[in-house]
Design a protein around this motif. Structure first.
Motif, PDB file in Angstrom:
ATOM      1  N   UNK A   1      40.525 136.715 -60.122  1.00 37.49           N
ATOM      2  CA  UNK A   1      41.863 136.243 -59.754  1.00 37.49           C
ATOM      3  C   UNK A   1      42.861 136.901 -60.693  1.00 37.49           C
ATOM      4  N   UNK A   2      43.829 137.588 -60.093  1.00 36.85           N
ATOM      5  CA  UNK A   2      44.885 138.244 -60.849  1.00 36.85           C
ATOM      6  C   UNK A   2      46.066 137.300 -60.923  1.00 36.85           C
ATOM      7  N   UNK A   3      46.820 137.324 -61.987  1.00 36.75           N
ATOM      8  CA  UNK A   3      47.928 136.419 -62.192  1.00 36.75           C
ATOM      9  C   UNK A   3      48.989 136.440 -61.142  1.00 36.75           C
TER      10      UNK A   3
ATOM     11  N   UNK B   1      37.005 147.495 -60.718  1.00 40.47           N
ATOM     12  CA  UNK B   1      37.072 146.044 -60.928  1.00 40.47           C
ATOM     13  C   UNK B   1      36.651 145.699 -62.344  1.00 40.47           C
ATOM     14  N   UNK B   2      35.587 146.314 -62.833  1.00 39.80           N
ATOM     15  CA  UNK B   2      35.125 146.034 -64.198  1.00 39.80           C
ATOM     16  C   UNK B   2      36.182 146.427 -65.222  1.00 39.80           C
ATOM     17  N   UNK B   3      36.820 147.576 -65.022  1.00 38.20           N
ATOM     18  CA  UNK B   3      37.864 148.021 -65.940  1.00 38.20           C
ATOM     19  C   UNK B   3      39.050 147.073 -65.922  1.00 38.20           C
TER      20      UNK B   3
ATOM     21  N   UNK C   1      46.568 137.256 -56.105  1.00 37.28           N
ATOM     22  CA  UNK C   1      45.871 138.454 -55.660  1.00 37.28           C
ATOM     23  C   UNK C   1      44.438 138.269 -56.128  1.00 37.28           C
ATOM     24  N   UNK C   2      43.473 138.440 -55.236  1.00 34.15           N
ATOM     25  CA  UNK C   2      42.077 138.219 -55.596  1.00 34.15           C
ATOM     26  C   UNK C   2      41.222 139.415 -55.191  1.00 34.15           C
ATOM     27  N   UNK C   3      40.189 139.648 -55.972  1.00 38.59           N
ATOM     28  CA  UNK C   3      39.167 140.631 -55.637  1.00 38.59           C
ATOM     29  C   UNK C   3      37.852 139.873 -55.553  1.00 38.59           C
ATOM     30  N   UNK C   4      37.137 140.099 -54.458  1.00 36.06           N
ATOM     31  CA  UNK C   4      35.886 139.397 -54.202  1.00 36.06           C
ATOM     32  C   UNK C   4      34.758 140.422 -54.109  1.00 36.06           C
TER      33      UNK C   4
END
Length: 118
Positions: free
Chosen positions: A116-118, A22-24, A80-83
């Motif tokens: 949040x990804x585009x 996620x950080x990358x 597309x989301x990462x939580x």
């Protein structure tokens, strides 16, 4: 000397690996990328977090460090989301990624990061 259980070591490895990924990926977003808080209204094109006390909505690709408590449902809608979240007080931060239109229902103690990804 005590040793950690194999399953705990595996979980720690998975958690650290997920955080690194996620950080990358988050650093690959444009420098101006910022998640913005927005009114929910009747919109279905934004990230919606349903909490014990109401809904919070976010728009635009980017990363936000947050402290949002009592989330029960994550609705990514068009994103597309990462939580990053804690399921209980003091628990490790876990990561979940959801594709557009794939809601996730799970009680969480606290959300700590939104990507949040585009």
């Amino acid at each position: 000397m005590k040793t950690r259980s194999t399953s705990r070591n595996i979980l720690r490895f998975v958690g650290v690996t997920a955080a690194a990924v996620v950080a990358t990926l988050a650093t690959s977003l444009p420098a101006s990328a910022a998640v913005d808080r927005t009114d929910c209204g009747n919109r279905d094109d934004i990230l919606k977090l349903e909490t014990n006390t109401g809904n919070l909505c976010f728009a635009n690709p980017g990363v936000a460090d947050v402290a949002i408590y009592g989330v029960n449902v994550v609705r990514p809608n068009k994103y597309t989301v990462t939580i990053g979240y804690q399921y209980a007080i003091g628990s490790e931060v876990l990561w979940v990624t959801r594709e557009p239109g794939r809601s996730w229902e799970a009680p969480m103690h606290k959300i700590t990061r939104i990507v949040i990804w585009g």
